[in-house]
Every structure is written in C-alpha cells, then in structure tokens.
Design a protein around this motif. Sequence first.
Motif, mmCIF file in Angstrom:
data_model
loop_
_atom_site.group_PDB
_atom_site.id
_atom_site.type_symbol
_atom_site.label_atom_id
_atom_site.label_comp_id
_atom_site.label_asym_id
_atom_site.label_seq_id
_atom_site.Cartn_x
_atom_site.Cartn_y
_atom_site.Cartn_z
ATOM 1 N N VAL A 1 -51.870 -8.207 51.456
ATOM 2 C CA VAL A 1 -51.006 -9.372 51.631
ATOM 3 C C VAL A 1 -51.692 -10.589 51.018
ATOM 4 O O VAL A 1 -52.829 -10.908 51.366
ATOM 5 C CB VAL A 1 -50.715 -9.636 53.126
ATOM 6 N N LEU A 2 -50.994 -11.265 50.098
ATOM 7 C CA LEU A 2 -51.530 -12.481 49.492
ATOM 8 C C LEU A 2 -51.067 -13.734 50.223
ATOM 9 O O LEU A 2 -51.828 -14.687 50.387
ATOM 10 C CB LEU A 2 -51.089 -12.579 48.024
ATOM 11 N N HIS A 3 -49.807 -13.719 50.668
ATOM 12 C CA HIS A 3 -49.214 -14.929 51.236
ATOM 13 C C HIS A 3 -48.009 -14.517 52.069
ATOM 14 O O HIS A 3 -47.379 -13.488 51.795
ATOM 15 C CB HIS A 3 -48.781 -15.867 50.103
ATOM 16 N N ASP B 1 -45.740 -11.972 50.028
ATOM 17 C CA ASP B 1 -46.154 -11.758 48.647
ATOM 18 C C ASP B 1 -47.315 -10.780 48.728
ATOM 19 O O ASP B 1 -48.385 -11.119 49.238
ATOM 20 C CB ASP B 1 -46.593 -13.085 48.026
ATOM 21 N N VAL B 2 -47.114 -9.542 48.279
ATOM 22 C CA VAL B 2 -48.157 -8.528 48.384
ATOM 23 C C VAL B 2 -48.597 -8.085 46.993
ATOM 24 O O VAL B 2 -47.808 -8.070 46.045
ATOM 25 C CB VAL B 2 -47.696 -7.304 49.216
ATOM 26 N N ALA C 1 -42.381 -8.999 46.270
ATOM 27 C CA ALA C 1 -41.848 -9.814 47.364
ATOM 28 C C ALA C 1 -41.148 -8.883 48.344
ATOM 29 O O ALA C 1 -40.197 -8.177 47.986
ATOM 30 C CB ALA C 1 -40.872 -10.850 46.827
ATOM 31 N N LEU C 2 -41.631 -8.874 49.592
ATOM 32 C CA LEU C 2 -41.085 -7.984 50.613
ATOM 33 C C LEU C 2 -40.698 -8.776 51.850
ATOM 34 O O LEU C 2 -41.416 -9.704 52.247
ATOM 35 C CB LEU C 2 -42.110 -6.921 51.019
ATOM 36 N N GLU D 1 -54.955 -17.302 45.566
ATOM 37 C CA GLU D 1 -54.314 -18.358 44.787
ATOM 38 C C GLU D 1 -54.339 -18.037 43.297
ATOM 39 O O GLU D 1 -53.362 -18.253 42.583
ATOM 40 C CB GLU D 1 -55.029 -19.691 45.041
ATOM 41 N N LEU D 2 -55.461 -17.521 42.824
ATOM 42 C CA LEU D 2 -55.557 -17.139 41.423
ATOM 43 C C LEU D 2 -54.513 -16.087 41.059
ATOM 44 O O LEU D 2 -53.839 -16.185 40.028
ATOM 45 C CB LEU D 2 -56.951 -16.593 41.117
ATOM 46 N N LEU D 3 -54.373 -15.073 41.906
ATOM 47 C CA LEU D 3 -53.400 -14.017 41.618
ATOM 48 C C LEU D 3 -51.982 -14.567 41.576
ATOM 49 O O LEU D 3 -51.189 -14.229 40.681
ATOM 50 C CB LEU D 3 -53.508 -12.912 42.666
ATOM 51 N N VAL D 4 -51.638 -15.403 42.535
ATOM 52 C CA VAL D 4 -50.289 -15.966 42.588
ATOM 53 C C VAL D 4 -50.008 -16.844 41.367
ATOM 54 O O VAL D 4 -48.905 -16.836 40.819
ATOM 55 C CB VAL D 4 -50.082 -16.751 43.895
ATOM 56 N N LYS D 5 -51.030 -17.591 40.911
ATOM 57 C CA LYS D 5 -50.836 -18.503 39.787
ATOM 58 C C LYS D 5 -50.785 -17.783 38.444
ATOM 59 O O LYS D 5 -50.076 -18.204 37.535
ATOM 60 C CB LYS D 5 -51.969 -19.533 39.742
ATOM 61 N N PHE D 6 -51.543 -16.687 38.303
ATOM 62 C CA PHE D 6 -51.759 -16.125 36.975
ATOM 63 C C PHE D 6 -50.991 -14.844 36.666
ATOM 64 O O PHE D 6 -50.827 -14.517 35.494
ATOM 65 C CB PHE D 6 -53.255 -15.876 36.746
#
Length: 241
Positions: free
Chosen positions: A13-15, A27-28, A37-38, A98-103
């Motif tokens: 889980v990222l967010h 956001d996984v 997105a789940l 944050e890096l994963l979500v942004k990039f």
Amino acid sequence: MMSTRVNDEPAFVLHSIPYKETSLILDVFTRSYGRMALIAKGAKRPHSVLRPVLQRFQPLAVSWSGKSELRTMTKAEWLGGVPPLVGDALLCGFYLNELLVKFIAREDSYEDLYEEYAKTVHLLGQDPKELEPILRPFELSLLKEAGFAAALNFCIDTQTTPEEDEHYVYQPERGIRKLQADDPGHWPVMTGKHLLCMNDKNYQDPETLIQSKALTRFLLGLHLPDQAMMTRQILIDLKKI
C-alpha cells in the motif's frame, strides 16, 4: 487487456484516502501490474478483516476484480517478514512512496523496481543508522526504470564503459559523457570509478555516496521541483539524504 480478476498478487500500500463512510481507496504498488487503484469496501469498519492488514510498508497478497480504472479489492493477506518502520526510517518510507506516486504511471509493470522497493523497505525495517546507502540505489533504479535517467556504465561520446580515472558529467536528455571545459557548472561531475560503483549498487566508498547524492539531486531537480516532494525536503533539511 488486463484481467478482470487477479488473485494473490504481491503488493504494498502506497497511499489511502477515505471513501464514503466505511471504505478506503488505495493506491497499491503490485509486482506484475504496477500501481493500481483499488477500493476496499468496508475497510474502515471496526471489525473489518481488512482494517488491520492494509498497512503501509508491509508486504501483502491482494486480490481484486473489475474492469474500470477503480477495481474492487476482494481479499488482502499480510505476508509478514518486515518490522514496522520507525523514526527516520519511517520518514524515508514515505519518501519512497512519494517517489513512486510522482514518477510511475498507473497499470504499467515494473517488476524489477517492485523487487528493489521490497528490498529497500526490508532494509529500512532493520532500523539502520545510515540511510543514504539504502536510499541511493532505489532512487537511481526508479529514475532509470521510469525513463528519467540514462545508463551509468556507458559513455555516450566514446561509446564505451567509463574509465575509472576519467571525469564525466551527466548531460540532460543524453547521459554520461566526458567532462569538458565549457560544461555548465551545475552539471554533476563524477569519476568513472564511482559511476561504475553506482551502477553495481556498491556504496561502500564514501566518495561514491557523495557523487551519487549530487547526481540524484540533479536528476530529481530536473524532473520534479523540490517543493513538490514534502518528505524529500524534510529529509534534506535533516541532512538524511
């Protein structure tokens, strides 16, 4: 076309954000499908089986179904093996997310990057004293996998591997080339020896860490302004990265 039903996919889980009264939108980051997105229906209920499982920085096996951009989570199981992140390591974990979500875009597979993320989270879970040798390999792996960094073991002007004693710069949109007298002063300068160490994820030499910090800050600054990364700026201010 992506399968409408996926079972027991390794994920983190990222967010998460609340959805209606009892659910969450997650956001996984999955191994085979990238970011997904789940919706976890009922996950906020006090007795939901999902509530204690859906924690950040813990390896999960998740299942989902559906055809829309927002799939429905049908099951999630904790796989264990990673101690909870605490202190500076926890802050670094948020930085990775944050890096994963942004990039990286949704629903693009990044299996190698997933493995690098899982390894990095595991190392952070050991409550390390030194954070930079853990973060640097992940940053460079992310930038290369997402197409924002060129190979570090290839010189574009000689078409060969960098020579250990030579000095090189990273030229935006091109990659590694030999240092020239008229190169802009803000381009990071690195020796061939330390470029090859970075490429091999070998950060035992303190000078490799110094040169890799200059390189990653330069690349991240090119593609993502500092003010867009809250945890990154906090870590920089604390001199942790």
